[in-house]
Enzyme design. Structure first.
Site, PDB file in Angstrom:
ATOM      1  N   LYS A  33       0.832  -1.211   0.000  1.00  0.00           N
ATOM      2  CA  LYS A  33       0.000   0.000   0.000  1.00  0.00           C
ATOM      3  C   LYS A  33       0.866   1.261   0.000  1.00  0.00           C
ATOM      4  O   LYS A  33       0.588   2.203  -0.724  1.00  0.00           O
ATOM      5  CB  LYS A  33      -0.893   0.063   1.252  1.00  0.00           C
ATOM      6  CG  LYS A  33      -1.837  -1.099   1.426  1.00  0.00           C
ATOM      7  CD  LYS A  33      -2.755  -0.887   2.632  1.00  0.00           C
ATOM      8  CE  LYS A  33      -2.058  -0.776   3.979  1.00  0.00           C
ATOM      9  NZ  LYS A  33      -1.332  -1.982   4.401  1.00  0.00           N
ATOM     10  N   ARG A  59      -8.277   1.645  10.207  1.00  0.00           N
ATOM     11  CA  ARG A  59      -7.841   0.280  10.496  1.00  0.00           C
ATOM     12  C   ARG A  59      -8.817  -0.438  11.414  1.00  0.00           C
ATOM     13  O   ARG A  59      -8.598  -1.598  11.752  1.00  0.00           O
ATOM     14  CB  ARG A  59      -6.495   0.339  11.194  1.00  0.00           C
ATOM     15  CG  ARG A  59      -5.324  -0.222  10.389  1.00  0.00           C
ATOM     16  CD  ARG A  59      -4.090   0.024  11.223  1.00  0.00           C
ATOM     17  NE  ARG A  59      -2.922  -0.711  10.862  1.00  0.00           N
ATOM     18  CZ  ARG A  59      -1.917  -0.210  10.129  1.00  0.00           C
ATOM     19  NH1 ARG A  59      -2.006   0.971   9.603  1.00  0.00           N
ATOM     20  NH2 ARG A  59      -0.837  -0.929   9.943  1.00  0.00           N
ATOM     21  N   ARG A  79      12.240  -6.920   4.518  1.00  0.00           N
ATOM     22  CA  ARG A  79      12.283  -5.469   4.304  1.00  0.00           C
ATOM     23  C   ARG A  79      13.397  -4.829   5.141  1.00  0.00           C
ATOM     24  O   ARG A  79      13.587  -5.156   6.302  1.00  0.00           O
ATOM     25  CB  ARG A  79      10.923  -4.869   4.693  1.00  0.00           C
ATOM     26  CG  ARG A  79      10.869  -3.363   4.576  1.00  0.00           C
ATOM     27  CD  ARG A  79       9.457  -2.863   4.438  1.00  0.00           C
ATOM     28  NE  ARG A  79       8.657  -3.050   5.641  1.00  0.00           N
ATOM     29  CZ  ARG A  79       7.377  -2.688   5.718  1.00  0.00           C
ATOM     30  NH1 ARG A  79       6.766  -2.181   4.674  1.00  0.00           N
ATOM     31  NH2 ARG A  79       6.709  -2.870   6.829  1.00  0.00           N
ATOM     32  N   ARG A 133      12.888  -2.650  10.603  1.00  0.00           N
ATOM     33  CA  ARG A 133      11.922  -2.041  11.511  1.00  0.00           C
ATOM     34  C   ARG A 133      11.642  -3.018  12.648  1.00  0.00           C
ATOM     35  O   ARG A 133      11.497  -4.209  12.420  1.00  0.00           O
ATOM     36  CB  ARG A 133      10.611  -1.770  10.751  1.00  0.00           C
ATOM     37  CG  ARG A 133      10.473  -0.352  10.287  1.00  0.00           C
ATOM     38  CD  ARG A 133       9.315  -0.176   9.326  1.00  0.00           C
ATOM     39  NE  ARG A 133       8.020  -0.601   9.855  1.00  0.00           N
ATOM     40  CZ  ARG A 133       6.851  -0.393   9.220  1.00  0.00           C
ATOM     41  NH1 ARG A 133       6.831   0.221   8.059  1.00  0.00           N
ATOM     42  NH2 ARG A 133       5.718  -0.815   9.734  1.00  0.00           N
ATOM     43  N   ARG A 166       0.870  -8.478  13.911  1.00  0.00           N
ATOM     44  CA  ARG A 166       0.260  -7.491  13.005  1.00  0.00           C
ATOM     45  C   ARG A 166      -0.744  -8.156  12.071  1.00  0.00           C
ATOM     46  O   ARG A 166      -1.786  -7.579  11.763  1.00  0.00           O
ATOM     47  CB  ARG A 166       1.342  -6.779  12.185  1.00  0.00           C
ATOM     48  CG  ARG A 166       2.120  -5.766  13.006  1.00  0.00           C
ATOM     49  CD  ARG A 166       3.437  -5.410  12.343  1.00  0.00           C
ATOM     50  NE  ARG A 166       3.299  -4.548  11.194  1.00  0.00           N
ATOM     51  CZ  ARG A 166       4.230  -4.428  10.250  1.00  0.00           C
ATOM     52  NH1 ARG A 166       5.348  -5.129  10.310  1.00  0.00           N
ATOM     53  NH2 ARG A 166       4.052  -3.608   9.247  1.00  0.00           N
TER      54      ARG A 166
END
Ligand code: AMP
Length: 208
Positions: free
Chosen positions: A13, A88, A122, A155, A166
């Site tokens: 996104k 969310r 990532r 992260r 998550r």
């Protein structure tokens, strides 16, 4: 055009919102980026959000809604915007309907094992926000930013336990928004599994 980008973490996104925002000349408003900036600046909001975010949980609705409401009142958001990572929860979506008119909610659909691969690989250059992936988009020198040669980091919430949480939070609290926007008749779904250029092409087609 006022858009909401909906989908699990790792669906792309943020990448697509950045590209589309440049294309349309409207702001890309990412609540995750806003919280990370607040953390970096050690504001009261940032301090409240820090531990919640590291665990992959959600920042309380009232704080998040107030932050977005204020952001949408700024001058650059009057001609349209892309909301990435907000709403969310159902209460966030209901609150948003009270102060904004959303024309389309774009759902980014991707299988779970692709998400996990994308998130766990990532790497980020923190000062610039440049994003890499150990396998799909590696830096020229392992672990270093291409432009500055500085260290890349992972992260805190891209670590395994946090990723699992998550995805669970997404299933429990965010996935119900698919029905919410479908019920309003403004949901479009795109296949977000292919490479970025292909996904961007599909995104532009569904919005045309
Ligand atoms: P993201 O960059 O969108 O993956 O967001 C990173 C983290 O910021 C999330 O895991 C949450 O802890 C927090 N966050 C971002 N957007 C929201 C939101 N709309 N509501 C609550 N927490 C959020």
């Amino acid at each position: 055009m006022n858009l909401v980008f909906l989908g699990p973490p790792g669906a792309g996104k943020g990448t697509m919102a950045g590209r589309l925002a440049d294309d349309l000349g409207i702001p890309h408003i990412s609540t995750g980026d806003m919280f990370r900036a607040a953390m970096a600046n050690e504001t009261e909001l940032g301090l409240k959000a820090k531990a919640i975010m590291a665990a992959g949980d959600l920042v309380p609705d009232e704080l998040t809604i107030a932050m977005v409401k204020e952001r949408l009142s700024e001058a650059d958001a009057q001609k349209g915007y892309i909301l990435d990572g907000f709403p969310r929860t159902i209460p966030q979506a209901e609150a948003l309907d009270g102060f904004a008119t959303i024309e389309k909610a774009v759902r980014f659909d991707v299988e779970r094992d692709i998400l996990i691969k994308r998130l766990s690989g990532r790497r980020v250059h923190k000062p610039s926000g440049r994003i890499y992936h150990v396998e799909f988009s590696p830096p020229k020198v392992e672990g270093k930013d291409d432009e500055t040669g500085e260290e890349l980091i992972q992260r805190e919430d891209d670590k395994e336990d946090s990723i699992r949480n998550r995805l669970k939070v997404y299933d429990d609290q965010t996935a119900p928004l698919i029905d919410y926007y479908e019920g309003k008749g403004n949901l479009v779904t795109i296949d977000a599994a292919p490479a970025p250029d292909e996904v961007f092409g599909e995104l532009k087609r569904v919005l045309a």
